[in-house]
Motif scaffolding. Sequence first.
Motif, PDB file in Angstrom:
ATOM      1  N   LEU A 148      56.935  61.502 -46.434  1.00 34.55           N
ATOM      2  CA  LEU A 148      57.971  61.088 -47.383  1.00 34.55           C
ATOM      3  C   LEU A 148      58.004  59.572 -47.455  1.00 34.55           C
ATOM      4  O   LEU A 148      58.229  58.903 -46.440  1.00 34.55           O
ATOM      5  N   ASP A 149      57.753  59.042 -48.636  1.00 39.74           N
ATOM      6  CA  ASP A 149      57.915  57.611 -48.885  1.00 39.74           C
ATOM      7  C   ASP A 149      59.327  57.438 -49.447  1.00 39.74           C
ATOM      8  O   ASP A 149      59.581  57.663 -50.627  1.00 39.74           O
ATOM      9  N   ALA A 150      60.256  57.074 -48.571  1.00 38.25           N
ATOM     10  CA  ALA A 150      61.669  56.953 -48.936  1.00 38.25           C
ATOM     11  C   ALA A 150      61.926  55.557 -49.472  1.00 38.25           C
ATOM     12  O   ALA A 150      61.589  54.562 -48.828  1.00 38.25           O
ATOM     13  N   ALA A 151      62.549  55.480 -50.656  1.00 37.01           N
ATOM     14  CA  ALA A 151      62.639  54.223 -51.398  1.00 37.01           C
ATOM     15  C   ALA A 151      61.221  53.760 -51.708  1.00 37.01           C
ATOM     16  O   ALA A 151      60.809  52.653 -51.362  1.00 37.01           O
ATOM     17  N   CYS A 152      60.478  54.620 -52.369  1.00 43.17           N
ATOM     18  CA  CYS A 152      59.032  54.429 -52.550  1.00 43.17           C
ATOM     19  C   CYS A 152      58.684  53.279 -53.473  1.00 43.17           C
ATOM     20  O   CYS A 152      57.542  52.806 -53.464  1.00 43.17           O
ATOM     21  N   GLY A 153      59.638  52.809 -54.287  1.00 42.03           N
ATOM     22  CA  GLY A 153      59.322  51.724 -55.194  1.00 42.03           C
ATOM     23  C   GLY A 153      58.197  52.093 -56.130  1.00 42.03           C
ATOM     24  O   GLY A 153      58.151  53.193 -56.688  1.00 42.03           O
ATOM     25  N   THR A 154      57.246  51.190 -56.266  1.00 37.65           N
ATOM     26  CA  THR A 154      56.126  51.426 -57.171  1.00 37.65           C
ATOM     27  C   THR A 154      55.001  52.226 -56.515  1.00 37.65           C
ATOM     28  O   THR A 154      53.948  52.411 -57.114  1.00 37.65           O
ATOM     29  N   GLY A 155      55.227  52.680 -55.277  1.00 32.63           N
ATOM     30  CA  GLY A 155      54.270  53.578 -54.636  1.00 32.63           C
ATOM     31  C   GLY A 155      53.194  52.918 -53.816  1.00 32.63           C
ATOM     32  O   GLY A 155      52.149  53.522 -53.568  1.00 32.63           O
ATOM     33  N   GLY A 164      57.779  61.248 -52.761  1.00 34.54           N
ATOM     34  CA  GLY A 164      58.386  59.941 -52.940  1.00 34.54           C
ATOM     35  C   GLY A 164      59.780  60.077 -53.516  1.00 34.54           C
ATOM     36  O   GLY A 164      60.000  60.873 -54.430  1.00 34.54           O
ATOM     37  N   VAL A 165      60.725  59.332 -52.960  1.00 35.11           N
ATOM     38  CA  VAL A 165      62.105  59.336 -53.449  1.00 35.11           C
ATOM     39  C   VAL A 165      62.536  57.905 -53.704  1.00 35.11           C
ATOM     40  O   VAL A 165      62.295  57.008 -52.877  1.00 35.11           O
ATOM     41  N   ASP A 166      63.165  57.675 -54.839  1.00 36.60           N
ATOM     42  CA  ASP A 166      63.693  56.356 -55.142  1.00 36.60           C
ATOM     43  C   ASP A 166      64.880  56.520 -56.093  1.00 36.60           C
ATOM     44  O   ASP A 166      64.934  57.480 -56.871  1.00 36.60           O
ATOM     45  N   PRO A 205      48.991  59.874 -58.952  1.00 37.40           N
ATOM     46  CA  PRO A 205      49.191  61.026 -59.845  1.00 37.40           C
ATOM     47  C   PRO A 205      49.453  62.340 -59.112  1.00 37.40           C
ATOM     48  O   PRO A 205      50.137  63.223 -59.646  1.00 37.40           O
ATOM     49  N   ASP A 206      48.935  62.483 -57.896  1.00 36.17           N
ATOM     50  CA  ASP A 206      49.099  63.739 -57.159  1.00 36.17           C
ATOM     51  C   ASP A 206      50.370  63.770 -56.319  1.00 36.17           C
ATOM     52  O   ASP A 206      50.656  64.778 -55.661  1.00 36.17           O
ATOM     53  N   GLY A 207      51.143  62.689 -56.313  1.00 35.70           N
ATOM     54  CA  GLY A 207      52.367  62.663 -55.525  1.00 35.70           C
ATOM     55  C   GLY A 207      53.503  63.410 -56.197  1.00 35.70           C
ATOM     56  O   GLY A 207      53.510  63.628 -57.413  1.00 35.70           O
ATOM     57  N   ASP A 208      54.466  63.819 -55.399  1.00 34.50           N
ATOM     58  CA  ASP A 208      55.669  64.503 -55.881  1.00 34.50           C
ATOM     59  C   ASP A 208      56.821  63.507 -55.785  1.00 34.50           C
ATOM     60  O   ASP A 208      57.343  63.252 -54.690  1.00 34.50           O
ATOM     61  N   PHE A 209      57.195  62.912 -56.917  1.00 37.45           N
ATOM     62  CA  PHE A 209      58.191  61.843 -56.915  1.00 37.45           C
ATOM     63  C   PHE A 209      59.510  62.339 -57.498  1.00 37.45           C
ATOM     64  O   PHE A 209      59.529  62.968 -58.563  1.00 37.45           O
ATOM     65  N   ARG A 210      60.600  62.016 -56.779  1.00 30.94           N
ATOM     66  CA  ARG A 210      61.915  62.553 -57.115  1.00 30.94           C
ATOM     67  C   ARG A 210      62.953  61.439 -57.151  1.00 30.94           C
ATOM     68  O   ARG A 210      62.953  60.540 -56.301  1.00 30.94           O
ATOM     69  N   LEU A 211      63.837  61.528 -58.114  1.00 34.05           N
ATOM     70  CA  LEU A 211      64.953  60.590 -58.215  1.00 34.05           C
ATOM     71  C   LEU A 211      66.006  60.995 -57.184  1.00 34.05           C
ATOM     72  O   LEU A 211      66.417  62.162 -57.128  1.00 34.05           O
ATOM     73  N   GLY A 212      66.440  60.047 -56.378  1.00 34.52           N
ATOM     74  CA  GLY A 212      67.433  60.402 -55.369  1.00 34.52           C
ATOM     75  C   GLY A 212      67.908  59.205 -54.578  1.00 34.52           C
ATOM     76  O   GLY A 212      67.374  58.093 -54.681  1.00 34.52           O
ATOM     77  N   ASP A 213      68.936  59.439 -53.772  1.00 32.56           N
ATOM     78  CA  ASP A 213      69.588  58.416 -52.961  1.00 32.56           C
ATOM     79  C   ASP A 213      69.152  58.607 -51.516  1.00 32.56           C
ATOM     80  O   ASP A 213      69.025  59.741 -51.043  1.00 32.56           O
TER      81      ASP A 213
END
Length: 296
Positions: free
Chosen positions: A97-104, A119-121, A135-143
């Motif tokens: 988990l890249d928490a607060a992933c920013g631009t990745g 990834g969460v940001d 492109p293969d990451g699972d990125f989610r909007l969150g706190d």
Amino acid sequence: MRYEHPLAYVLGLQGMALMRSFTGEHGRAFVETRVAEIRELLDDESLADAGVDVARVETVDGYRIWSQTYDGPNSAFDYDEPIVNEIVAELPAGVALDAACGTGRFAAALAARGHRVLGVDSSPDMLERARVRVPDGDFRLGDLRRLPVDDDSVDLVVCPLALAHVPDLDPVLAEFGRVLRPGGHVITSDIHPEGVARGIVPPVRLADGSPGRVATYRHLTGDYVRAALRAGLEVRRCEEPSPASGPDDDRPERGPASLEPWELWPWSLVDFAPEAARAAVEGSPALLVWHFQLPA
């Protein structure tokens, strides 16, 4: 709203330098030079009325603006990436988990090492760039305080340059402990609290051109330890990387003392009193990097 006055900053550097001389690090000539410079600074009319009101910008709004230029140049990356990558290299691939992933930037490195990346940001603008980058990451909007991630579902949490933007570390570290599987790892990096105290806070220009700073909080070393222990995490490693060549090498670029542009404060202000600045911050760390682990 905060009030930033360049004269106050430069006088503060002089004061810090004089305190170090008071404890024996410098002699009479150094002190006399500092006092003379302070008199000159007080007489400098260009500094007399140069104070500005600076808006406090919440993280989502600040990173919406900063997302356009976040990836470079950003000297903080030079300090945390070698340490974080060294720790990650010793861990087996899993769900990261890249928490607060920013631009990745770390999501991309984790994916390259074979991790399945989440990834969460809280910034939609940052997430948009991360999705293009990985492109293969699972990125989610969150706190960070309410991660959209299941319990016991990840093996590694990486949280770069983000915890200084939350007012309380406890709920965030508790979330990291919740989503980790037993034996999982947490790696965080942040601007060192000494740096935050010296005004190293991200600048942004608002839509009307007025200055703003992204909301930033000074968490002491013990604050991280206490929050981690309350979350059930154990300390594995702590690093405080410092500039290799000098105390002011974390500035975006060297140049003459200048009041413009405001975005380069406080770095551009250092050259109003370079000797005092070197003495004030010599040996001061740039970042604080932690490695925690949830017991198996």
